[in-house]
Scaffold this motif. Structure first.
Motif, mmCIF file in Angstrom:
data_model
loop_
_atom_site.group_PDB
_atom_site.id
_atom_site.type_symbol
_atom_site.label_atom_id
_atom_site.label_comp_id
_atom_site.label_asym_id
_atom_site.label_seq_id
_atom_site.Cartn_x
_atom_site.Cartn_y
_atom_site.Cartn_z
ATOM 1 N N LEU A 11 40.290 24.959 25.173
ATOM 2 C CA LEU A 11 41.702 25.344 25.140
ATOM 3 C C LEU A 11 42.445 24.525 26.187
ATOM 4 N N SER A 12 43.583 23.965 25.802
ATOM 5 C CA SER A 12 44.429 23.232 26.750
ATOM 6 C C SER A 12 45.769 23.927 26.863
ATOM 7 N N VAL A 13 46.227 24.093 28.093
ATOM 8 C CA VAL A 13 47.471 24.814 28.342
ATOM 9 C C VAL A 13 48.259 24.066 29.414
ATOM 10 N N GLN A 14 49.557 24.096 29.296
ATOM 11 C CA GLN A 14 50.402 23.459 30.301
ATOM 12 C C GLN A 14 50.474 24.343 31.552
ATOM 13 N N GLU A 15 50.505 23.714 32.703
ATOM 14 C CA GLU A 15 50.642 24.450 33.957
ATOM 15 C C GLU A 15 51.864 25.359 33.911
ATOM 16 N N GLY A 16 51.694 26.584 34.400
ATOM 17 C CA GLY A 16 52.793 27.539 34.425
ATOM 18 C C GLY A 16 52.866 28.418 33.189
ATOM 19 N N ARG A 17 52.212 27.992 32.095
ATOM 20 C CA ARG A 17 52.240 28.804 30.874
ATOM 21 C C ARG A 17 51.076 29.805 30.887
ATOM 22 N N ILE A 18 51.030 30.615 29.847
ATOM 23 C CA ILE A 18 49.974 31.612 29.737
ATOM 24 C C ILE A 18 48.744 31.015 29.052
ATOM 25 N N SER A 19 47.571 31.342 29.598
ATOM 26 C CA SER A 19 46.307 31.004 28.937
ATOM 27 C C SER A 19 45.739 32.295 28.361
ATOM 28 N N ILE A 20 45.329 32.241 27.106
ATOM 29 C CA ILE A 20 44.721 33.412 26.467
ATOM 30 C C ILE A 20 43.358 33.011 25.941
ATOM 31 N N LEU A 21 42.326 33.624 26.503
ATOM 32 C CA LEU A 21 40.954 33.350 26.066
ATOM 33 C C LEU A 21 40.433 34.586 25.342
ATOM 34 N N ASN A 22 39.811 34.355 24.209
ATOM 35 C CA ASN A 22 39.397 35.459 23.346
ATOM 36 C C ASN A 22 37.887 35.606 23.257
ATOM 37 N N CYS A 23 37.484 36.831 22.979
ATOM 38 C CA CYS A 23 36.063 37.152 22.873
ATOM 39 C C CYS A 23 35.908 38.283 21.867
ATOM 40 N N ASP A 24 34.976 38.141 20.940
ATOM 41 C CA ASP A 24 34.695 39.187 19.954
ATOM 42 C C ASP A 24 33.256 39.648 20.107
ATOM 43 N N TYR A 25 33.016 40.912 19.831
ATOM 44 C CA TYR A 25 31.659 41.419 19.935
ATOM 45 C C TYR A 25 31.329 42.266 18.714
ATOM 46 N N THR A 26 30.045 42.458 18.479
ATOM 47 C CA THR A 26 29.626 43.169 17.272
ATOM 48 C C THR A 26 28.969 44.512 17.579
ATOM 49 N N ASN A 27 28.464 44.681 18.790
ATOM 50 C CA ASN A 27 27.708 45.887 19.124
ATOM 51 C C ASN A 27 28.635 46.962 19.681
ATOM 52 N N SER A 28 28.780 48.061 18.958
ATOM 53 C CA SER A 28 29.685 49.116 19.411
ATOM 54 C C SER A 28 29.129 49.886 20.607
ATOM 55 N N MET A 29 27.878 49.616 20.986
ATOM 56 C CA MET A 29 27.286 50.281 22.145
ATOM 57 C C MET A 29 27.639 49.608 23.466
ATOM 58 N N PHE A 30 28.270 48.447 23.421
ATOM 59 C CA PHE A 30 28.693 47.801 24.658
ATOM 60 C C PHE A 30 29.693 48.699 25.374
ATOM 61 N N ASP A 31 29.476 48.924 26.685
ATOM 62 C CA ASP A 31 30.353 49.845 27.397
ATOM 63 C C ASP A 31 31.030 49.215 28.608
ATOM 64 N N TYR A 32 30.766 47.951 28.838
ATOM 65 C CA TYR A 32 31.350 47.301 30.008
ATOM 66 C C TYR A 32 31.427 45.816 29.710
ATOM 67 N N PHE A 33 32.556 45.233 30.066
ATOM 68 C CA PHE A 33 32.789 43.833 29.723
ATOM 69 C C PHE A 33 33.234 43.079 30.973
ATOM 70 N N LEU A 34 32.758 41.851 31.082
ATOM 71 C CA LEU A 34 33.062 41.050 32.262
ATOM 72 C C LEU A 34 33.496 39.647 31.844
ATOM 73 N N TRP A 35 34.312 39.036 32.674
ATOM 74 C CA TRP A 35 34.658 37.626 32.523
ATOM 75 C C TRP A 35 34.180 36.865 33.750
ATOM 76 N N TYR A 36 33.568 35.715 33.482
ATOM 77 C CA TYR A 36 33.101 34.837 34.543
ATOM 78 C C TYR A 36 33.750 33.478 34.383
ATOM 79 N N LYS A 37 33.956 32.814 35.519
ATOM 80 C CA LYS A 37 34.492 31.459 35.525
ATOM 81 C C LYS A 37 33.415 30.536 36.069
#
Lengths: 115, 114
Positions: A11-37
């Motif tokens: 994904l490429s975004v201009q400085e100052g604009r919004i970045s939106i990163l998406n993630c989909d999951y299939t397991n409904s038992m997931f109870d906690y979600f994390l983002w790492y850089k």
């Protein structure tokens, strides 16, 4: 079977604009979600997380949104800065049958913020 | 603040050689993990430990062994290295597991098997 999917490899975004990163999951038992850089030649560093009982969590410029019915989460970065250029991984946690927890990671999205 | 420290950072191995990736953490975390990351892929769990003396297999344990004799250390042993084990290896730790708990990663070990 990829239980956590990041369908946009980059994904490429201009400085100052919004970045939106998406993630989909299939397991409904997931109870906690994390983002790492992750910067090149470094380990992943924790960014922000959200429990399945919430639908939004904010930390400064970073906000994570969770839509349980759609099994979708997103990371918003506002405003985007060149230092945000990195690979972003989403991860989800679920309990194993043994009682311990497993963390499943997505394949990552490479964000490039253009100055 | 060292956190999770892993060595070596880079290593080239010949097919059939063995080596140990060292990992130590100074946060007194109970849980420790070894992940590998292949190009374009997410992190795959190799082995994990819930405390000293207790280890268990993750998603991709074949070709590896671990031990956890102390809370601080969690070495990963590669026996009879194969080209398929060329990857980036990350050691990680967490205080507990599950909701509300964050995994902290080391800086990674780049391994090439030729």
């Amino acid at each position: 079977d990829q239980q956590v999917k990041q369908n946009s490899p980059s994904l490429s975004v201009q400085e100052g604009r919004i970045s939106i990163l998406n993630c989909d999951y299939t397991n409904s038992m997931f109870d906690y979600f994390l983002w790492y850089k992750k910067y090149p030649a470094e380990g992943p560093t924790f960014l922000i997380s959200i429990s399945s009982i919430k639908d939004k969590n904010e930390d400064g410029r970073f906000t994570v949104f969770l839509n349980k019915s759609a099994k979708h989460l997103s990371l918003h970065i506002v405003p985007s800065q060149p230092g945000d250029s990195a690979v972003y991984f989403c991860a989800a946690s679920a309990r194993r049958a043994s009682g311990t927890y497993k963390y499943i990671f997505g394949t990552g999205t490479r964000l490039k913020v253009l100055a | 603040n060292a956190g999770v420290t892993q060595t070596p950072k880079f290593r080239i191995l010949k097919i059939g050689q063995s080596m140990t990736l060292q990992c130590t953490q100074d946060m007194n975390h109970n849980y420790m993990y070894w992940y590998r990351q292949d190009p374009g892929m997410g992190l795959k769990l190799i082995y994990y430990s819930v405390g000293a003396g207790i280890t268990d297999k993750g998603e991709v344990p074949n070709g590896y062994n671990v031990s956890r004799s102390t809370t601080e250390d969690f070495p990963l042993r590669l026996e009879l290295a194969a080209p398929s084990q060329t990857s980036v290896y990350f050691c990680a730790s967490s205080h507990r597991e599950g909701s509300g708990n964050t995994i902290y990663f080391g800086e990674g070990s780049w391994l090439t098997v030729v």
